[in-house]
Every structure is written in structure tokens, then in C-alpha cells.
Design a protein around this motif. Structure first.
Motif, PDB file in Angstrom:
ATOM      1  N   SER A  14       0.817  -1.209   0.000  1.00 28.26           N
ATOM      2  CA  SER A  14       0.000   0.000   0.000  1.00 28.26           C
ATOM      3  C   SER A  14       0.852   1.261   0.000  1.00 28.26           C
ATOM      4  O   SER A  14       1.844   1.366   0.711  1.00 28.26           O
ATOM      5  CB  SER A  14      -0.912   0.027   1.226  1.00 28.26           C
ATOM      6  N   GLU A  15       0.439   2.211  -0.819  1.00 27.21           N
ATOM      7  CA  GLU A  15       1.109   3.505  -0.845  1.00 27.21           C
ATOM      8  C   GLU A  15       0.436   4.490   0.101  1.00 27.21           C
ATOM      9  O   GLU A  15       0.874   5.633   0.223  1.00 27.21           O
ATOM     10  CB  GLU A  15       1.128   4.046  -2.280  1.00 27.21           C
ATOM     11  N   GLU A  16      -0.641   4.057   0.755  1.00 23.77           N
ATOM     12  CA  GLU A  16      -1.374   4.865   1.725  1.00 23.77           C
ATOM     13  C   GLU A  16      -1.426   4.103   3.054  1.00 23.77           C
ATOM     14  O   GLU A  16      -2.469   3.553   3.427  1.00 23.77           O
ATOM     15  CB  GLU A  16      -2.795   5.151   1.225  1.00 23.77           C
ATOM     16  N   PRO A  17      -0.325   4.042   3.795  1.00 25.55           N
ATOM     17  CA  PRO A  17      -0.293   3.220   5.012  1.00 25.55           C
ATOM     18  C   PRO A  17      -1.296   3.656   6.079  1.00 25.55           C
ATOM     19  O   PRO A  17      -1.821   2.811   6.807  1.00 25.55           O
ATOM     20  CB  PRO A  17       1.143   3.355   5.511  1.00 25.55           C
ATOM     21  N   ASP A  18      -1.597   4.937   6.185  1.00 28.07           N
ATOM     22  CA  ASP A  18      -2.558   5.397   7.191  1.00 28.07           C
ATOM     23  C   ASP A  18      -3.964   4.891   6.874  1.00 28.07           C
ATOM     24  O   ASP A  18      -4.698   4.489   7.772  1.00 28.07           O
ATOM     25  CB  ASP A  18      -2.563   6.922   7.286  1.00 28.07           C
ATOM     26  N   ILE A  19      -4.318   4.899   5.614  1.00 27.91           N
ATOM     27  CA  ILE A  19      -5.645   4.436   5.212  1.00 27.91           C
ATOM     28  C   ILE A  19      -5.767   2.936   5.411  1.00 27.91           C
ATOM     29  O   ILE A  19      -6.757   2.447   5.965  1.00 27.91           O
ATOM     30  CB  ILE A  19      -5.941   4.837   3.755  1.00 27.91           C
ATOM     31  N   ILE A  20      -4.763   2.196   4.991  1.00 26.79           N
ATOM     32  CA  ILE A  20      -4.824   0.738   5.114  1.00 26.79           C
ATOM     33  C   ILE A  20      -4.804   0.326   6.594  1.00 26.79           C
ATOM     34  O   ILE A  20      -5.474  -0.627   6.992  1.00 26.79           O
ATOM     35  CB  ILE A  20      -3.705   0.045   4.295  1.00 26.79           C
ATOM     36  N   ARG A  21      -4.061   1.063   7.419  1.00 33.45           N
ATOM     37  CA  ARG A  21      -4.040   0.780   8.863  1.00 33.45           C
ATOM     38  C   ARG A  21      -5.430   1.020   9.465  1.00 33.45           C
ATOM     39  O   ARG A  21      -5.912   0.222  10.274  1.00 33.45           O
ATOM     40  CB  ARG A  21      -2.995   1.630   9.576  1.00 33.45           C
ATOM     41  N   ALA A  22      -6.094   2.089   9.065  1.00 31.84           N
ATOM     42  CA  ALA A  22      -7.434   2.383   9.579  1.00 31.84           C
ATOM     43  C   ALA A  22      -8.436   1.306   9.140  1.00 31.84           C
ATOM     44  O   ALA A  22      -9.275   0.874   9.937  1.00 31.84           O
ATOM     45  CB  ALA A  22      -7.896   3.753   9.101  1.00 31.84           C
ATOM     46  N   GLN A  23      -8.335   0.856   7.897  1.00 39.07           N
ATOM     47  CA  GLN A  23      -9.216  -0.199   7.415  1.00 39.07           C
ATOM     48  C   GLN A  23      -8.960  -1.502   8.170  1.00 39.07           C
ATOM     49  O   GLN A  23      -9.893  -2.212   8.549  1.00 39.07           O
ATOM     50  CB  GLN A  23      -9.015  -0.414   5.916  1.00 39.07           C
TER      51      GLN A  23
END
Length: 189
Positions: free
Chosen positions: A124-133
Motif C-alpha cells: 500500500s502507498e497509503e499506510p494510514d488508510i490501510i491501517r485504519a481499514q
């Protein structure tokens, strides 16, 4: 548990609440026998003691079952602690050793990770988003697991048997079936 053990539990609970001691507890005994019978006596007794330590009111079946889960189930990691384990697995195994990485995680963390997808987490290039999901998936699974642990075994079997009977019937469309590529080509030419 048998009736004698239920009576012992009720006596223990009533001793903590003097205003209950003169009352007829037979309906409560019937309910507790039905709702706590799948639990070993020592587990129920320890759970009741845990509840009585902080109770201001006579204990309910739900409070006793919840205390039993707390006493007997392993402590569930917080979402933050579990995600740290996922990050460690990503560092140790990378995106190509998914099976080994998932095997290194506890079952709940593994389920949440599979729900999002191992490669999605790794690349993932969006670690904050994937962590929240991932966190939302983990918390939902943890909540489901904790709720399921509190349900009496007889009720689990009953609802498990009913799921097949209560399933939603399959939707049947009146629409024409899709054309094959050959039919489409003939149609448009």
C-alpha cells in the motif's frame, strides 16, 4: 452444572445482598440453570465472585457469562498491539511469503489481515488508510469473537441449526441470459 451447584451459586450471590435473602429465588434458579448449565461449576463460581466484587445489584446471567469469558479466554490484543505484529511480519517475511507471515500471527490478527489482503498491506502507498481499514476489521472481528464467547453453547447449536432453514431464497431474474461473444458479434454485424 446441576441444581445443587446452581443453589450454591445463588446462596453465594444472596449472601452478598441481604435484602434478597428472604425472597423466593426459585425462578432465578431455573433461569440460571438453563443459562449457565454449559459452564463448569468452578468457572461459574469464579465468575460470580468477580461480579460480586464490584456489583451494586444482584448479578445477571449476562454479567456472570461476561466475567467467565474474562476469566477463561486469553486476553485479546488491542488493535494497536496486533497491528505492530502485522508490521513485524511484513518486515520479516515481505509480500512474497504470505503463508509464513500469516502463520506467525495469532488467529484474530490473521483473520483481520486476510480480510484486508496481505499484499494490500505490504504494498500500500497509503499506510494510514490501510491501517485504519485493518483496525476497523480487527475491532469488528474482536467484538464478534467476544460476543460469541458469551453465548450459551445450547443457543449456539440452536442458531447454527436454524441458519440453513432461515436462509434467504436465491433471487431469480426474469432477464434474458447474457449473450456469448459469438452471439454478440452476429447481433451487431
Amino acid at each position: 452444572m446441576d441444581k445443587k451447584e446452581i443453589t450454591n451459586l445463588l446462596g453465594l450471590a444472596a449472601a452478598n445482598f441481604p435484602n434478597i435473602q428472604g425472597k423466593d429465588l426459585r425462578p432465578t434458579a431455573v433461569l440460571w440453570e438453563k443459562m449457565l448449565s454449559d459452564m463448569p461449576y468452578d468457572v461459574a463460581e469464579n465468575a460470580l465472585i468477580r461480579v460480586l466484587a464490584t456489583a451494586k445489584f444482584f448479578p445477571t446471567v449476562a454479567e456472570i457469562r461476561e466475567a467467565a469469558v474474562i476469566n477463561t479466554q486469553p486476553q485479546i490484543l488491542t488493535a494497536g498491539e496486533a497491528y505492530e505484529k502485522v508490521l513485524k511480519a511484513i518486515r520479516n517475511f515481505g509480500s512474497y511469503k504470505e503463508a509464513e507471515a500469516l502463520a506467525s500471527l495469532d488467529p484474530l490478527t490473521c483473520k483481520a489481515t486476510q480480510a484486508i489482503g496481505w499484499r494490500s498491506l505490504c504494498l500500500s502507498e497509503e499506510p494510514d488508510i490501510i491501517r485504519a481499514q485493518w483496525r476497523k476489521a480487527y475491532e469488528a472481528l474482536a467484538q464478534r469473537e467476544q460476543t460469541e464467547a458469551k453465548v450459551p453453547e445450547a443457543l449456539k447449536q440452536l442458531t447454527g441449526g436454524l441458519t440453513g432453514k432461515l436462509s434467504i431464497p436465491e433471487f431469480k431474474s426474469n432477464a434474458r441470459p447474457r449473450m456469448t461473444p459469438e452471439e454478440e458479434q452476429k447481433f451487431y454485424l
